[in-house]
Structure formats: structure tokens, C-alpha cells
Design a protein around this motif. Structure first.
Motif, PDB file in Angstrom:
ATOM      1  N   LYS A 107     -19.203  32.975  25.471  1.00  0.00           N
ATOM      2  CA  LYS A 107     -18.103  32.010  25.549  1.00  0.00           C
ATOM      3  C   LYS A 107     -16.831  32.706  26.051  1.00  0.00           C
ATOM      4  O   LYS A 107     -16.098  32.166  26.871  1.00  0.00           O
ATOM      5  CB  LYS A 107     -17.854  31.377  24.185  1.00  0.00           C
ATOM      6  CG  LYS A 107     -16.705  30.403  24.220  1.00  0.00           C
ATOM      7  CD  LYS A 107     -16.764  29.356  23.142  1.00  0.00           C
ATOM      8  CE  LYS A 107     -15.625  28.374  23.352  1.00  0.00           C
ATOM      9  NZ  LYS A 107     -15.553  27.330  22.376  1.00  0.00           N
TER      10      LYS A 107
ATOM     11  N   LYS B 218     -17.038  33.149  29.819  1.00  0.00           N
ATOM     12  CA  LYS B 218     -16.766  31.887  30.514  1.00  0.00           C
ATOM     13  C   LYS B 218     -15.276  31.556  30.436  1.00  0.00           C
ATOM     14  O   LYS B 218     -14.652  31.149  31.409  1.00  0.00           O
ATOM     15  CB  LYS B 218     -17.605  30.773  29.879  1.00  0.00           C
ATOM     16  CG  LYS B 218     -17.431  29.392  30.470  1.00  0.00           C
ATOM     17  CD  LYS B 218     -18.285  29.214  31.705  1.00  0.00           C
ATOM     18  CE  LYS B 218     -17.886  28.014  32.554  1.00  0.00           C
ATOM     19  NZ  LYS B 218     -18.335  26.740  32.054  1.00  0.00           N
ATOM     20  N   GLY B 219     -14.709  31.738  29.238  1.00  0.00           N
ATOM     21  CA  GLY B 219     -13.288  31.457  29.044  1.00  0.00           C
ATOM     22  C   GLY B 219     -12.422  32.306  29.947  1.00  0.00           C
ATOM     23  O   GLY B 219     -11.478  31.818  30.558  1.00  0.00           O
TER      24      GLY B 219
ATOM     25  N   LEU C 229     -21.294  25.620  28.463  1.00  0.00           N
ATOM     26  CA  LEU C 229     -20.330  26.006  27.436  1.00  0.00           C
ATOM     27  C   LEU C 229     -19.054  25.228  27.646  1.00  0.00           C
ATOM     28  O   LEU C 229     -18.532  25.156  28.742  1.00  0.00           O
ATOM     29  CB  LEU C 229     -20.019  27.503  27.554  1.00  0.00           C
ATOM     30  CG  LEU C 229     -21.072  28.450  27.009  1.00  0.00           C
ATOM     31  CD1 LEU C 229     -20.786  29.848  27.472  1.00  0.00           C
ATOM     32  CD2 LEU C 229     -21.122  28.366  25.504  1.00  0.00           C
ATOM     33  N   LEU C 230     -18.597  24.645  26.578  1.00  0.00           N
ATOM     34  CA  LEU C 230     -17.362  23.892  26.682  1.00  0.00           C
ATOM     35  C   LEU C 230     -16.184  24.825  26.394  1.00  0.00           C
ATOM     36  O   LEU C 230     -16.137  25.475  25.364  1.00  0.00           O
ATOM     37  CB  LEU C 230     -17.406  22.756  25.655  1.00  0.00           C
ATOM     38  CG  LEU C 230     -16.272  21.754  25.761  1.00  0.00           C
ATOM     39  CD1 LEU C 230     -16.401  20.943  27.038  1.00  0.00           C
ATOM     40  CD2 LEU C 230     -16.285  20.849  24.541  1.00  0.00           C
ATOM     41  N   ILE C 231     -15.268  24.883  27.332  1.00  0.00           N
ATOM     42  CA  ILE C 231     -14.080  25.701  27.112  1.00  0.00           C
ATOM     43  C   ILE C 231     -12.922  24.749  26.817  1.00  0.00           C
ATOM     44  O   ILE C 231     -12.499  23.986  27.678  1.00  0.00           O
ATOM     45  CB  ILE C 231     -13.761  26.557  28.358  1.00  0.00           C
ATOM     46  CG1 ILE C 231     -14.957  27.435  28.737  1.00  0.00           C
ATOM     47  CG2 ILE C 231     -12.519  27.416  28.125  1.00  0.00           C
ATOM     48  CD1 ILE C 231     -15.331  28.476  27.713  1.00  0.00           C
ATOM     49  N   GLU C 232     -12.428  24.790  25.586  1.00  0.00           N
ATOM     50  CA  GLU C 232     -11.352  23.884  25.207  1.00  0.00           C
ATOM     51  C   GLU C 232     -10.011  24.515  25.578  1.00  0.00           C
ATOM     52  O   GLU C 232      -9.910  25.717  25.760  1.00  0.00           O
ATOM     53  CB  GLU C 232     -11.373  23.598  23.710  1.00  0.00           C
ATOM     54  CG  GLU C 232     -12.716  23.217  23.129  1.00  0.00           C
ATOM     55  CD  GLU C 232     -13.566  24.413  22.742  1.00  0.00           C
ATOM     56  OE1 GLU C 232     -13.135  25.551  23.012  1.00  0.00           O
ATOM     57  OE2 GLU C 232     -14.660  24.218  22.204  1.00  0.00           O
TER      58      GLU C 232
END
Lengths: 171, 305
Positions: free
Chosen positions: B41, B44-45, A103-106
Motif C-alpha cells: 500500500k 502504491k501511495g 488498492l484503494l489510496i485514500e
């Protein structure tokens, strides 16, 4: 005396530089690597390199030195990874699904999380921070706040529901 | 019974899931596909956000450790000399130790130590305090040296003397608390009679009496109704004490640094703080004084009005 104050070979000054820039540098590296562990390692490497060259780097340029070293290390690691990947593909072609959970966390998403935490009710925020930042168990939080474990779980659940809404709405 | 349990747990399934007590596959059954991805998400964030916010003390320790290893190879000669010197020092110290039988007890940040002396007298040391005494002359002269804060429960017998930088305290057998740092000197008597000698003047304390000298302020005498100092029960209590000393104690309890340059640290504080939870302790001291505190780096805090 003035020289002494700015000399980063002095442990005291080195520590000051660490305290001032380490967090920012780690953050910067995280967004490059998208991986906390690597960011941490490279951050440490950069500071060790700064220490080795402490007589050549001035107090004022320490920050840009650290970030440049961090960036160079990033480039080196990525190049190395590319070489490995090429070889890997040559041997086994069916391992393309490197990590389906990736998962990409921007940066923007982290800002959203920060805002969402600020938007929580004081009670929810309290439980959320104790649990996530201070890594306390629900049982410990319940004792600390003098409420039931159920109530702690309820607040946490509520906090996550709310955060999901807020982080989504802004997108 | 088991089924019932899982039902209850599922009521607030998100809180279970983020703690890792509920598997992703279980959550998937409870929420829609969209929600599931959004929550993943979010988790994870949150993990990333919290990690990046985390203090970096351990990182610094590791850097020091790694630098140590790297410099070791280069400074071989220096290391040899240093180790020989260290051995010599060690033997000299050991010899001195055997010779005068001096015993040193030290407590670290946030630590309390209970020490039994040779005559069964009991001493509880508060955080960052040191007590030493000589075994040899103990039979004739009961005498200890203190820097910091300690609560004494002395067995009856010959005169017992506590020596500090700020003065001496003599008793025959009683319970009392001594706090002596650079500019702070306080003795509270809980039982029996205590004699304090400060600047060549003598003061006699009866139970509940106290003697206090802060910085260059005049000597104060307050009455205390407790049987024991509250810090032995995990809470430090203050009555009209300049904030500076409360901050010093907070630093000693939690191993942190507090920068009070922006505030007037001589304002007077009355109240107490808990030794176990730093956030609560901060609230009870700084909120009460109307101060804001900001965490800057790892364990450094800055105070502001």
C-alpha cells in the motif's frame, strides 16, 4: 484591455488557468477514479472542453467549469463502465476477481505520506525525493551526492522502513 | 558469485523492491504478511503521491497537440491559405538564403553548440544564443553577429569582428568570450588583444582583462585568471553581477520561468552554478543569497525572502 486580460481564449490566459488548476483537478479526479491514467486523460479532456467554450466561460468561473466538466465526465464514464460490466457478467461469470491487487489510496493516506516524507531525516528525504520524484537511478544519485550506491540503498531502505511505521501509527 | 550478489542486494531489500528489482513474491518471503500488505500500500501511495506532485508540462503539450488536431478540420480554408503563404515564405526565405549566403546558428534552452567557421575559427555558443554570418563576404571581411553569450577561438588572419547590439569587438586572432543581451554586455579576453568599441569609444583588452557594462552602471574592468570561460565546462560563474542576470541565465539553462517579483533582484551575486543539476544550481544561487524558492506549477518557480 481589461477584457483582454480576462479572456481565456487568449493562449496566455489559457495557459495560466492550466497552471493554476490542472494539478488540483487531476488530484480531484484521481480520488474519483482511483486511477492515475484515467485522471490524467479526463483532466486533459476537461481543459480541451474549456478551450472549445472559451468565449462562453469567464476567467472567474473557469475553475468551477473545469471541475463540473470533470465530474460529469466521471459520471458518464462510470455509467458506461456499468453497462460493460453487466454485459461481461452475463457472458462470463467467473471473472469476478477483477484485480486482486487493487488498492484503494485514500486522501488521508496521501496526507500521511506527505507527513512521513517531512519526518524523514534530511539525508533520507534527499535520496527518497531524487529517486521517487525525479526518477533517478540509485547509481545516478550516488554520483550526485558523492556517496556509494550501497549508502544510497541504505538510506532508501531506511526511509521506507520509517515511512511504513509513520503511515501505520497514525491509523 | 551469483548467490553472493543476491545476498548483498537483499541487505536493503526494500530499496531494491521499490525500484522493481525485487519481485513481490521475493519480498513476501522476507517480511511478515502484515508488513507485506503495508508495504504494498505504501508503494502504491508513494507512486500516486509522486505522480500527483509531478509537473504537468507534458500534459499541457498534449492538450495543445489534441486541440490542434481538432481545430484542423474546421479551419480547412484558413489552413489552405496558411500553407500557401507558408510555402511562399519558405521559397522567399530560401531565395534570400541562397542570395546572401547567410548562416544562422542558434542554441536552445540548456544547450551548448560548437560551431566551426569557414577559417577554422571555433565558436562555442552558450544556451539561448544566436550567431549568424554571411558566407559570401567571408574572405574579405570576417564578421559575425551575436546575440547571447559565446566563446571565440579565432584563427590568425585578417580582422575578425563580432557585432552585437551593445558594440563591436575586433581582433586579429585570439580567444575571448562575449556576452551580449539587452542590458548586459561583457567581453573577457583570454589570449591576444581584443578591441571593444562601445558607444563610439574604444577599449583595448589584454589577456585576463575584461570589459563589462551592465544596464546603466559605469563600465567595469575585472581581471580573470582562467584560460577558458567556466560555462564551457558546464558551470556559469559570476562576479558581482546583479541577481537579475543570473536568474535570466538559469532560465536559459533549464528552460524554466522564475518569478522574482517578491525579491530585490538587483542585489549582487558572486558565485557559480552547475548546468546539469537544477536542484544543485538552485541551491548554489538562492541558498547563497538567502532566498527561498517555491515550485508553483510545472516549471514556474517563485522566489521569496
Amino acid at each position: 484591455m481589461d477584457n483582454d486580460l480576462k479572456n481565456i481564449c487568449k493562449p496566455k490566459n489559457f495557459k495560466f488557468i492550466f497552471k493554476t488548476y490542472a494539478k488540483d483537478l487531476k488530484r480531484f479526479l484521481y480520488f474519483k477514479f482511483n486511477d492515475l491514467e484515467t485522471a490524467e486523460d479526463v483532466m486533459q479532456d476537461a481543459f480541451i472542453k474549456l478551450w472549445k467554450n472559451c468565449d462562453r466561460v469567464s476567467f472567474e468561473t473557469a475553475k468551477s467549469y473545469l471541475f463540473t466538466v470533470g465530474n460529469n465526465l466521471f459520471i458518464n464514464i462510470k455509467k458506461h463502465e456499468q453497462v460493460i460490466r453487466k454485459n461481461k457478467y452475463r457472458h462470463t461469470k467467473n471473472t469476478t476477481n477483477e484485480s486482486p491487487e487493487f488498492l484503494l489510496i485514500e486522501k488521508e493516506f496521501l496526507t500521511k505520506i506527505e507527513n512521513a516524507i517531512a519526518d524523514l531525516s534530511p539525508k533520507q528525504r534527499e535520496v527518497f525525493l531524487l529517486s521517487r520524484i525525479e526518477k533517478k537511478k540509485y547509481r545516478e544519485i550516488a554520483i550526485l551526492l558523492d556517496i556509494s550506491v550501497k549508502a544510497v540503498e541504505k538510506r532508501m531502505h531506511g526511509a521506507l522502513l520509517k515511512m511504513r511505521k509513520i503511515t501505520d501509527l497514525n491509523s | 558469485m551469483k548467490i553472493k550478489n543476491t545476498n548483498i542486494e537483499n541487505e536493503f531489500y526494500l530499496s531494491q523492491w521499490i525500484e522493481g528489482n525485487l519481485a513481490d513474491t521475493e519480498l513476501k518471503k522476507l517480511v511478515s504478511e502484515d508488513d507485506f500488505l503495508a508495504y504494498k500500500k505504501l508503494k502504491k501511495g508513494i507512486e500516486v503521491f509522486c505522480d500527483l506532485e509531478q509537473p504537468l508540462d507534458t500534459s499541457f503539450e498534449r492538450i495543445l497537440h489534441r486541440m490542434d488536431k481538432k481545430t484542423k478540420i474546421r479551419k480547412l480554408h484558413l489552413k489552405w491559405i496558411a500553407s500557401i503563404a507558408a510555402m511562399l515564405l519558405f521559397f522567399m526565405g530560401f531565395y534570400a538564403l541562397i542570395n546572401n549566403n547567410s548562416v544562422l546558428n542558434k542554441s536552445s534552452f540548456g544547450e551548448q553548440k560548437t560551431i566551426a567557421l569557414l577559417d577554422n575559427s571555433k565558436v562555442i555558443l552558450n544556451a539561448k544564443s544566436a550567431l549568424n554570418y554571411s558566407k559570401k563576404g567571408w574572405k574579405n571581411k570576417r564578421e559575425v553577429f551575436l546575440n547571447g553569450e559565446a566563446f571565440f577561438q579565432v584563427e590568425k588572419g585578417s580582422t575578425f569582428t563580432v557585432k552585437t547590439k551593445n558594440g563591436n569587438i575586433t581582433v586579429l586572432g585570439t580567444q575571448f568570450n562575449v556576452k551580449s543581451t539587452d542590458t548586459f554586455f561583457e567581453v573577457i579576453c583570454y589570449e591576444g588583444k581584443v578591441r571593444v568599441v562601445h558607444n563610439n569609444k574604444e577599449y583595448i583588452l589584454n589577456p585576463t582583462n575584461s570589459f563589462r557594462k551592465i544596464n546603466k552602471n559605469p563600465i567595469e574592468s575585472l581581471n580573470y585568471s582562467r584560460k577558458k570561460p567556466t560555462w564551457t565546462l558546464g558551470e556559469s560563474t559570476y562576479r558581482s553581477v546583479p541577481l537579475k542576470y543570473v536568474i535570466e541565465d538559469l532560465e536559459k539553462q533549464f528552460n524554466i520561468q522564475i518569478n522574482s517579483a517578491k525579491i530585490n533582484n538587483s542585489s549582487i551575486y558572486t558565485g557559480s552554478f552547475n548546468h546539469h543539476k537544477m536542484d544543485l544550481a538552485f541551491k548554489s544561487v538562492f541558498d547563497a543569497m538567502g532566498l527561498k524558492y517555491n515550485k508553483t506549477a510545472s516549471n514556474i518557480y517563485i522566489l521569496d525572502n
